[in-house]
Write an enzyme that holds these catalytic residues in place. Sequence first.
Site, PDB file in Angstrom:
ATOM      1  N   TYR A  41       0.869  -1.182   0.000  1.00 18.98           N
ATOM      2  CA  TYR A  41       0.000   0.000   0.000  1.00 18.98           C
ATOM      3  C   TYR A  41       0.903   1.227   0.000  1.00 18.98           C
ATOM      4  O   TYR A  41       1.534   1.543   1.005  1.00 18.98           O
ATOM      5  CB  TYR A  41      -0.907  -0.048   1.227  1.00 18.98           C
ATOM      6  CG  TYR A  41      -1.946   1.037   1.327  1.00 18.98           C
ATOM      7  CD1 TYR A  41      -2.085   2.042   0.375  1.00 18.98           C
ATOM      8  CD2 TYR A  41      -2.828   1.053   2.409  1.00 18.98           C
ATOM      9  CE1 TYR A  41      -3.047   3.023   0.491  1.00 18.98           C
ATOM     10  CE2 TYR A  41      -3.800   2.030   2.536  1.00 18.98           C
ATOM     11  CZ  TYR A  41      -3.906   3.019   1.582  1.00 18.98           C
ATOM     12  OH  TYR A  41      -4.855   3.993   1.707  1.00 18.98           O
TER      13      TYR A  41
ATOM     14  N   LYS B  26      -1.020  -1.046  -4.196  1.00 18.21           N
ATOM     15  CA  LYS B  26      -2.192  -0.175  -4.088  1.00 18.21           C
ATOM     16  C   LYS B  26      -1.662   1.239  -4.265  1.00 18.21           C
ATOM     17  O   LYS B  26      -1.029   1.798  -3.370  1.00 18.21           O
ATOM     18  CB  LYS B  26      -2.899  -0.352  -2.748  1.00 18.21           C
ATOM     19  CG  LYS B  26      -4.128   0.543  -2.585  1.00 18.21           C
ATOM     20  CD  LYS B  26      -4.757   0.362  -1.212  1.00 18.21           C
ATOM     21  CE  LYS B  26      -5.905   1.357  -1.016  1.00 18.21           C
ATOM     22  NZ  LYS B  26      -6.482   1.264   0.356  1.00 18.21           N
TER      23      LYS B  26
END
Length: 307
Positions: free
Chosen positions: A137, A165
């Site tokens: 992320y 992400k």
Amino acid sequence: MATIDWQGVMPAVTTKFTKDDKLDLKMFEVNINAQLDAGVSAIILGGTLGEASTLSQEEKKELTEFTVSVVNNRVPVILNIAEQSTKDAILAAKNAGDYGASGLMMLPPMRYNATDNETVAYFERVAKSTDLPIMIYNNPVDYKIEVTLDMFEHLLKLDNIQAVKESTRDISNITRIRNRFGNDLKVLCGVDTLALESILMGADGWVAGLVCAFPAETVAICNLAKAGRIQEAIEIYRWFLPLLELDINPQLVQNIKLAEVATQIGTEHVREPRLPLIGEERKRVLKIIEEGMATRPQLPDYKTLSI
């Protein structure tokens, strides 16, 4: 090693609570089934929207095992890891596997502003401790640490670090990733208000927030865009944008839970220190939701598209 096809819409689901602050697994199941019926590609637990920082370890275990049972192998269940120490992150990865999760989403170390070298070492040590596939992320706006392309060059030497992400808010970064790594690093947009633009620039999928309340519309936009039916995707996206902007707000959890109430697949209950919205802000958010509900578009048959 488990495998995940990092593509399509992956909802970062909210955690449902009862009015007396217990896990509301009954309403949680309603929402998970709505996501599956809409055609999502995975379920992500324990992110910011999931209020993970307020959950006990026992609650994370219960929530994960329950989700795995409800999903019943139809899509992967991915657990988020957001820990302060490498030791705790390694334990969280082990627990995720023990609870039946299929993969991990991993933030850099929390609170400590780690150097590039420390951040790479953190991800590497956790990845080497587990067989679960990992999505990094990358959100330097909120978490102050950027995972650069040079850092991904090192991380991709590990087979189970497979996806990012992408939440840098820089659309050009998707092209940089494609130019540097081809398809070796899967890219999922992590910012609702940049999702369609990201898919058009080559993102594989969308880790979504407002999908919690509007799963069909979210998957329709993604599938239409990938199928080349761009104008249809744009029209739905234009309707959706005022709602999507509720995700880029400090009270995103409260906002999205209010939207879930409107679509009857959630409740407003949050865990303190969060409190339900009040006053003018509540009126503002409710107006956006009410306008969205009143003009909700008719969707084409998006599930059978060739993408």
